[in-house]
Design an enzyme around this catalytic site. Structure first.
Site, short mmCIF file in Angstrom:
data_model
loop_
_atom_site.label_atom_id
_atom_site.label_comp_id
_atom_site.label_asym_id
_atom_site.label_seq_id
_atom_site.Cartn_x
_atom_site.Cartn_y
_atom_site.Cartn_z
N HIS A 1 5.88 -16.57 -21.65
CA HIS A 1 6.11 -15.25 -22.25
C HIS A 1 7.41 -15.28 -23.06
CE1 HIS A 1 6.86 -10.97 -22.63
NE2 HIS A 1 5.75 -10.67 -21.96
N GLU B 1 5.75 -16.39 -15.65
CA GLU B 1 5.85 -15.92 -17.04
C GLU B 1 6.57 -16.90 -17.95
OE1 GLU B 1 7.23 -11.86 -16.71
OE2 GLU B 1 5.28 -11.21 -15.94
N GLN B 2 6.48 -18.20 -17.62
CA GLN B 2 7.19 -19.18 -18.44
C GLN B 2 6.65 -19.25 -19.86
OE1 GLN B 2 5.92 -23.42 -17.28
NE2 GLN B 2 5.87 -22.33 -15.35
N CYS C 1 0.86 -1.18 0.00
CA CYS C 1 0.00 0.00 0.00
C CYS C 1 0.90 1.24 0.00
CB CYS C 1 -0.87 -0.03 1.26
SG CYS C 1 -1.73 1.52 1.56
N GLU D 1 9.95 -1.72 -22.03
CA GLU D 1 9.66 -3.13 -22.33
C GLU D 1 8.88 -3.18 -23.64
OE1 GLU D 1 7.67 -5.04 -19.07
OE2 GLU D 1 9.02 -4.19 -17.58
N ASN E 1 8.49 -0.55 -10.39
CA ASN E 1 8.11 -1.13 -11.68
C ASN E 1 6.63 -0.94 -11.90
OD1 ASN E 1 9.15 -3.06 -13.95
ND2 ASN E 1 7.16 -3.87 -13.35
N GLU E 2 6.28 -0.26 -12.98
CA GLU E 2 4.89 -0.11 -13.40
C GLU E 2 3.95 0.23 -12.24
OE1 GLU E 2 3.77 -3.60 -15.58
OE2 GLU E 2 4.69 -2.90 -17.42
C1 GAL Z 1 5.13 -6.00 -17.61
C2 GAL Z 1 6.03 -6.09 -16.40
C3 GAL Z 1 7.10 -7.16 -16.59
C4 GAL Z 1 6.49 -8.41 -17.14
C5 GAL Z 1 5.80 -8.10 -18.44
C6 GAL Z 1 5.20 -9.29 -19.12
O1 GAL Z 1 3.90 -5.46 -17.27
O2 GAL Z 1 6.67 -4.88 -16.11
O3 GAL Z 1 7.72 -7.42 -15.35
O4 GAL Z 1 5.59 -8.94 -16.22
O5 GAL Z 1 4.76 -7.19 -18.18
O6 GAL Z 1 4.55 -8.93 -20.30
#
Ligand code: GAL
Length: 631
Positions: free
Chosen positions: A366, A363-364, A109, A315, A143-144
């Protein structure tokens, strides 16, 4: 400026023996930047105060020795498990007042004060260690922010901080009662301590209470980020960056951006098309392997503004992602197209996520530039092509556009709070205006709602802006070009009450009443296109420029100040913008669907998002093709 490419790398995911070979192949691919560290807290501090920097030192040294520039991420988006034992109340709490659990990411939070101090501590240690390291040439904070809906938190910490924020804003509770209109339904407060967060009310909460909560929550993100930038600037001269997301509007990015040197965003065109577009099935099927032809460009233009001219892709989707409802592979050529489109909109760097696909955990599935088995993946070849093309490209520098579009975060909160019709969505409204402008071959600048001058533009478009502040009103007063605003623009005061004056400087008409329309209600225009979703009735004191077939005014005003009383569909918008631009001496050309143009100072870039060859001025542009010519 020479553009560069980069990648996102997780040394902690791979045996140390692989690092040197990875670094060598990055350089061989033409990569300059490598982002690391942003999720690595549990490897830096496995137990409280037991710091292990040795592996990260080695990773930075290995990447740096190969000639790569490191972007160091602060690891605050992933507080480790022991942190929750230490501070059980730091977890983000959802609208149903349930705390989320540990086991994923972004579980903190923003208002939890001890967690903020933990972040200051880890950032200080990191900055002391790497602030002067010559290989660390940029920093990423967290991050984001807000990804996975993590801006709004209904925790005790948030409630306490909200009361302080309100006290600071209103000074005394009587002022708050007046501003919110709390006489309505006997909602008056006797003191600030009585005020709760606006969730779990029986029916609608007070809209100003809700809007102030949104403003407060946004400010919490701003101050959380500022804690980190304050620390980093003490120890490093390298530029500070944050990686924003696509279609995330829960905090004011302009305000976070003011504390950073460069804006960046994470571009997943196909994920976004499947996951966060309201377009219909035919559109999604057509662009399934390319993404929406306007969605990326919109964010490029938005984040160029958030970064005050400096922005990156942190990214870039390199192949199928894992998180959309359907995840096909990009059409061959799209990774290259997305990269050049970003450069054409001014990106200084495009970094591909990720270097190698992980064979484990969330995320395997991705894609990366390399397969989990360490073979080149299709995205790698396109990244290499981009790197080679950059070498042959003399210059890509940003030109000021002739047309500007105002985008405002607060308006998105306002219309979520009071949509008045299920299909009134601010982001969609603005994107549709952007789409119509781009389909006329225009390059666009997106500007904030407190722009103090509009002088560089010929046409300024202001859809759905909740309230026009005095800075923008003055800028409009002094502007020689044309402004087209509405629907709904200027309809509220800053306190989220109705504005009873004309909604725009230079207009005489006031809004008498508004109607929201069912999705199946389509009102044809007299000339071209239709009114959908929304229509307003005014006091009719300005000339009428466009009407519906049944004679209702839709566009009112004169050559320079125009107000749209309705949500016009694509063909109506296109025809209205075409006339206005031509009157202002801005050249337009109607482009085929899926074909888009972007002008830099030196070049015109043409991008074909279609899966089929498409004609542009006698040229055939291949599917996923990019064409550029000197201007
Ligand atoms: C983004 C994130 C990354 C990864 C990616 C996968 O939103 O910053 O860490 O998760 O998506 O597409």
């Amino acid at each position: 400026m020479k553009r560069t490419i980069g990648t996102c790398y997780y040394p902690e995911h791979w045996p140390e023996e692989m690092w040197e070979g990875d670094a060598a192949r990055m350089v061989e691919a033409g990569i300059s930047w490598v982002r690391i560290g942003e999720f690595a807290w549990s490897r830096i501090e496995a137990t409280p105060y037991q710091l292990d920097w040795s592996w990260l030192d080695k990773a930075v040294a290995t990447l740096g020795a190969a000639g790569l520039k490191v972007i160091m991420g602060t690891p605050t988006a992933t507080p480790p498990r022991w942190m929750i034992d230490k501070w059980p109340n730091m977890l983000i709490v959802n609208e149903q007042s349930q705390a989320y659990k540990f086991g994923s990411r972004r579980h903190y939070c923003f208002s939890h004060q001890p967690y903020r101090l933990e972040c200051v501590r880890i950032c200080t240690l990191m900055a002391q260690r790497y602030g002067a390291n010559p290989h660390v040439e940029a920093w990423q904070t967290d991050n984001e922010y807000s990804c996975h809906d993590t801006t709004l938190s209904y925790s005790d910490a948030a409630e306490q901080q909200f009361r302080l924020w309100l006290t600071d804003k209103y000074q005394n509770v009587a002022a708050l009662n007046t501003a919110w209109g709390n006489v309505f339904w006997s909602m008056e407060y006797n003191n600030f301590e009585q005020i709760q967060l606006p969730n779990q009310t029986v029916t609608d909460a007070n809209p100003t209470h809700l809007l102030d909560f949104r403003r407060f929550s946004s400010d919490q993100v701003v101050s959380f980020n500022r804690l980190q930038t304050d620390v980093l600037r003490q120890y490093s001269k390298a530029p500070l960056i944050h990686n924003y997301m696509g279609r995330v509007t829960d905090f004011d990015h302009y305000k976070v951006g003011a504390d950073l040197d460069i804006a960046s965003w994470d571009s997943y065109p196909m994920g976004f098309l499947e996951d966060r577009s309201e377009e219909g099935e035919a559109f999604k099927a057509r662009y399934a392997q390319q993404g929406d032809p306007d969605f990326q460009a919109f964010h490029h233009d938005l984040y160029r503004s958030v970064g005050r001219g400096r922005w990156w892709i942190m990214e870039q989707q390199p192949g199928p992602v894992n998180w959309a409802p359907y995840n096909p592979a990009p059409l061959p050529g799209m990774v290259r197209l997305w990269s050049w489109e970003a450069f054409a909109h001014g990106a200084e760097a495009v970094c591909y996520f990720r270097w190698r696909q992980a064979h484990f955990a969330q995320e395997q599935m991705h894609a990366g530039l390399y397969t989990p088995g360490n073979d080149p993946a299709p995205g790698l070849f396109e990244a290499k092509t981009v790197a080679a093309e950059i070498e042959t490209m003399p210059e890509v520098s940003t030109a000021t556009a002739q047309v500007a579009l105002v985008f405002d975060y607060e308006s998105d909160w306002a219309w979520q709070i009071q949509p008045q019709g299920a299909s009134f969505n601010y982001f969609k409204l603005v994107l549709e205006h952007y789409r119509a402008l781009r389909s006329l071959g225009l390059s666009i600048d997106i500007i904030p709602p407190d722009s103090d001058t509009l002088e560089s533009y010929r046409v300024v478009v202001i859809p759905g802006l909740m309230s026009l502040n005095s800075t923008l009103r003055n800028a409009i007063d002094n502007f020689a070009g044309a402004v087209i605003s509405g629907p709904r623009s200027g309809s509220k005061t800053a306190q989220f009450a109705m504005n009873l004056e004309p909604p725009m400087p230079g207009m005489r008409s006031k809004i008498s009443y508004v109607e929201s329309l069912r999705p199946s209600t389509v009102i044809p225009m007299k000339n071209t296109g239709n009114v959908i979703n929304w229509i307003e009735t005014t006091t009719n004191e300005d000339p009428v420029l466009q009407r519906t077939a049944c004679n209702r005014p839709v566009l009112i005003g004169d050559g320079h100040r125009q107000y749209l009383t309705a949500w016009a569909d694509q063909s109506a918008l296109r025809s209205i913008f075409k006339t206005l631009c031509q009157e202002q001496g801005v050249a337009v050309q109607e482009l085929p669907d899926g074909l888009r143009i972007r002008d830099t100072k030196e070049h015109r870039f043409v991008f074909n998002y279609n899966p089929t060859p498409t004609q542009y001025q006698g040229l055939t542009i291949e599917p996923a093709g990019v064409h550029w010519e000197a201007l």
